[in-house]
Design a protein around this motif. Structure first.
Motif, PDB file in Angstrom:
ATOM      1  N   ASN A   1       0.845  -1.190   0.000  1.00  0.00           N
ATOM      2  CA  ASN A   1       0.000   0.000   0.000  1.00  0.00           C
ATOM      3  C   ASN A   1       0.880   1.239   0.000  1.00  0.00           C
ATOM      4  O   ASN A   1       1.731   1.411   0.871  1.00  0.00           O
ATOM      5  CB  ASN A   1      -0.921   0.013   1.223  1.00  0.00           C
TER       6      ASN A   1
ATOM      7  N   ASN B   1       1.027   5.346   0.039  1.00  0.00           N
ATOM      8  CA  ASN B   1       0.283   6.563   0.339  1.00  0.00           C
ATOM      9  C   ASN B   1       1.125   7.793   0.062  1.00  0.00           C
ATOM     10  O   ASN B   1       2.323   7.705  -0.225  1.00  0.00           O
ATOM     11  CB  ASN B   1      -0.194   6.551   1.795  1.00  0.00           C
TER      12      ASN B   1
ATOM     13  N   GLU C   1      -3.671   9.024   3.172  1.00  0.00           N
ATOM     14  CA  GLU C   1      -4.552   8.631   2.070  1.00  0.00           C
ATOM     15  C   GLU C   1      -4.964   9.893   1.306  1.00  0.00           C
ATOM     16  O   GLU C   1      -4.829  11.016   1.805  1.00  0.00           O
ATOM     17  CB  GLU C   1      -5.804   7.949   2.618  1.00  0.00           C
TER      18      GLU C   1
ATOM     19  N   ARG D   1      -7.992   5.228  -4.943  1.00  0.00           N
ATOM     20  CA  ARG D   1      -6.779   4.422  -5.048  1.00  0.00           C
ATOM     21  C   ARG D   1      -6.634   3.900  -6.477  1.00  0.00           C
ATOM     22  O   ARG D   1      -7.619   3.846  -7.227  1.00  0.00           O
ATOM     23  CB  ARG D   1      -6.801   3.252  -4.057  1.00  0.00           C
TER      24      ARG D   1
ATOM     25  N   ASP E   1      -4.597   0.747  -8.833  1.00  0.00           N
ATOM     26  CA  ASP E   1      -3.759  -0.449  -8.899  1.00  0.00           C
ATOM     27  C   ASP E   1      -2.498  -0.146  -9.707  1.00  0.00           C
ATOM     28  O   ASP E   1      -2.566   0.463 -10.784  1.00  0.00           O
ATOM     29  CB  ASP E   1      -4.514  -1.597  -9.559  1.00  0.00           C
TER      30      ASP E   1
ATOM     31  N   ALA F   1       0.905  -3.331  -6.398  1.00  0.00           N
ATOM     32  CA  ALA F   1       0.733  -2.350  -5.328  1.00  0.00           C
ATOM     33  C   ALA F   1      -0.594  -1.635  -5.514  1.00  0.00           C
ATOM     34  O   ALA F   1      -1.193  -1.665  -6.594  1.00  0.00           O
ATOM     35  CB  ALA F   1       1.875  -1.341  -5.315  1.00  0.00           C
ATOM     36  N   SER F   2      -1.033  -1.001  -4.443  1.00  0.00           N
ATOM     37  CA  SER F   2      -2.199  -0.118  -4.483  1.00  0.00           C
ATOM     38  C   SER F   2      -1.740   1.248  -4.013  1.00  0.00           C
ATOM     39  O   SER F   2      -1.171   1.384  -2.924  1.00  0.00           O
ATOM     40  CB  SER F   2      -3.308  -0.645  -3.573  1.00  0.00           C
TER      41      SER F   2
END
Length: 490
Positions: free
Chosen positions: A2, A4, A13, A19, A21, A32-33
């Motif tokens: 993840n 950020n 966030e 979000r 991909d 990852a995101s």
């Protein structure tokens, strides 16, 4: 993983909760995101950078103190080099031997170079006939918006971040939406070494909106952008609002000139490296090959023969020589250019297709592609393709080679291959390009300026001048005592 944003010393966030991909372009798999930010996130990052700069928490540090931070960043990068090199390959698609031996080492070198360079800057002073003194000092510009591309995500980020921080500026970095992974790791290092909050901020999301906000904002004092020429023009227009400083490293359609006295096989190999390195996704790629007419046919034939043998695949293997294009939409765009070249009558010598065999069907692979017998009016000759697509044209003599080489709106790079060094120097001196080579290609040095002529950009990265572009000059005139001017009668 993840990923950020990093704003004012905190991982955050997006305010919208969006979000995206992040894919491995060799496999199409999600690796990852990442947070996908908005203009409001950009404004928060700018506010943090503005506050940090105005407080003097960074700019008021001594040169040695700022340099120490940069040395620590370089040391941590070196400790994590293998991990970050693999992540860069997985996210960008370039081959592991490039990320291991070029991208990460040059990134480390860049931070150390500017840590050294800031300590070398000397104050100028002049004593006047009336015993007054003039001092010339260099000060940080302020808040810098840095927008970097997806072809060299970490290395080009370092080319802006390192001199900006060395000079005492604060920064807001906007990486390409599809390649945030290595830069995310870099900001983790910033946190580890204790970089003060707000000095370096990372925003993630669509470039058109967030990058435009950086360029338009009256709270941003400079913007540095690396990318396509059309996007650079938009940045320049947006930056005019508060007349902010602008550095642009833009597109290219660079010529490589081959004379008939070269070592034939060596020249063929260098021409291949000039265009197929990083799947042609290099701003300085030698995408226009000019070959002397006496060796033209043989050169094209041999070039195609060797290009067909390039090992294409997932760059995580040491045996792979060329990886995929970095994202699907760009792959589609490159395939459209190839179609255009065929329709306009260029001779397709090799490649021209997407590679789907041997388990590569989920990746964004295009075969090394060569067009011969082109003319200057074709789109594939005039426009930057930014992929593994080479156009080859013959020339008669020096004058013809120079004329054809300079027949472009771009002027980023160019090269000459010949055993006659006097001739090479003559030709290079006539090329309207900012980066040139004689008997080599793609070599870059941190201590030498990087940038182009014409529509290839404004200003320079790297070298001592790359630091100066992140600084302002101030003239201070000193009289020990005020004296009457004696200008007015009453």
């Amino acid at each position: 993983m993840n990923i950020n944003m990093f704003i004012d010393g905190e991982w955050r966030e997006s305010l919208s909760g969006g979000r995206k991909d992040i894919l491995n372009p060799a496999t199409g798999e999600v690796i990852a995101s990442a947070a996908s930010g908005t203009v409001e996130d950009t404004k928060l990052a700018i506010k943090a950078a503005r506050g940090a700069f105005d407080s003097g928490i960074w700019s008021n540090l001594s040169v040695d103190e700022r340099a120490d931070y940069l040395y620590k960043i370089a040391d941590r990068l070196e400790e994590k080099a293998a991990e970050i090199a693999l992540l860069e390959t997985e996210n960008n698609g370039k081959v592991i031997r490039a990320t291991t031996n070029v991208d990460i080492p040059v990134t480390i070198q860049t931070f150390r170079y500017y840590a050294d360079q800031i300590k070398l800057m000397e104050q100028e002073s002049y004593t006047r006939a009336d015993s007054s003194e003039t001092i010339i000092i260099q000060e940080p510009v302020g808040v810098c918006g840095l927008i970097v591309p997806w072809n060299f995500p970490l290395m080009i980020a370092a080319w802006s971040i390192a001199p900006a921080l060395a000079a005492g500026n604060t920064v807001v970095l906007k990486p390409a939406e599809v390649t945030p992974v290595s830069v995310y790791k870099l900001f983790g290092i910033f946190e580890e070494v204790g970089l003060p909050a707000g000095v370096a901020n990372l925003i993630l999301g669509p470039g058109s909106k967030m990058g435009n906000e950086l360029a338009e904002s009256f709270e941003v004092d400079k913007v540095a952008f690396t990318g396509g020429t059309q996007a650079g023009q938009s940045i320049l227009r947006a930056a005019a609002g508060n007349m902010k400083k602008v550095t642009l490293e833009l597109g290219g359609k660079s010529p490589l000139i081959i004379f008939d006295d070269v070592d034939f096989e060596t020249a063929v190999e260098n021409a291949m490296f000039g265009i197929f390195h990083n799947a042609g996704q290099v701003c300085t790629a030698a995408s226009r090959l000019l070959v002397h007419e006496t060796i033209y046919d043989r050169f094209v034939e041999r070039l195609a023969e060797r290009a067909n043998k390039i090992v294409v695949g997932n760059g995580e293997s040491e045996t792979i020589e060329m990886g995929p294009l970095t994202n699907e939409s760009h792959m589609i765009e490159v395939l459209h250019y190839i179609k255009s070249g065929i329709e306009e009558g260029a001779r397709l010598v090799c490649g021209g297709n997407r590679i789907t065999e041997n388990g590569l069907d989920q990746g964004f692979f295009i075969a090394p592609t060569i067009f011969a017998d082109v003319n200057p009016n074709m789109r594939i000759v005039k426009e930057e393709i930014f992929g593994p697509v080479l156009v080859v044209e013959k020339f008669k003599d020096e004058e013809d080679a120079v004329r054809k080489a300079n027949d472009s709106i771009y002027g980023l790079a160019g090269a000459v291959f010949t055993e006659d060094i006097d001739r090479a120097r003559r030709v290079v001196s006539k090329l309207r390009a900012g980066i040139t080579w004689i008997n080599s290609y793609h070599l870059a040095y941190v201590d030498s300026p990087w940038g182009g002529y014409k529509q290839s950009g404004i200003g320079r990265s790297l070298g001592a001048i790359g630091l100066e572009y992140f600084m302002e000059l101030k003239q201070i005139n000193i009289h020990q005592k005020a004296n009457p001017v004696g200008w007015y009668a009453n």
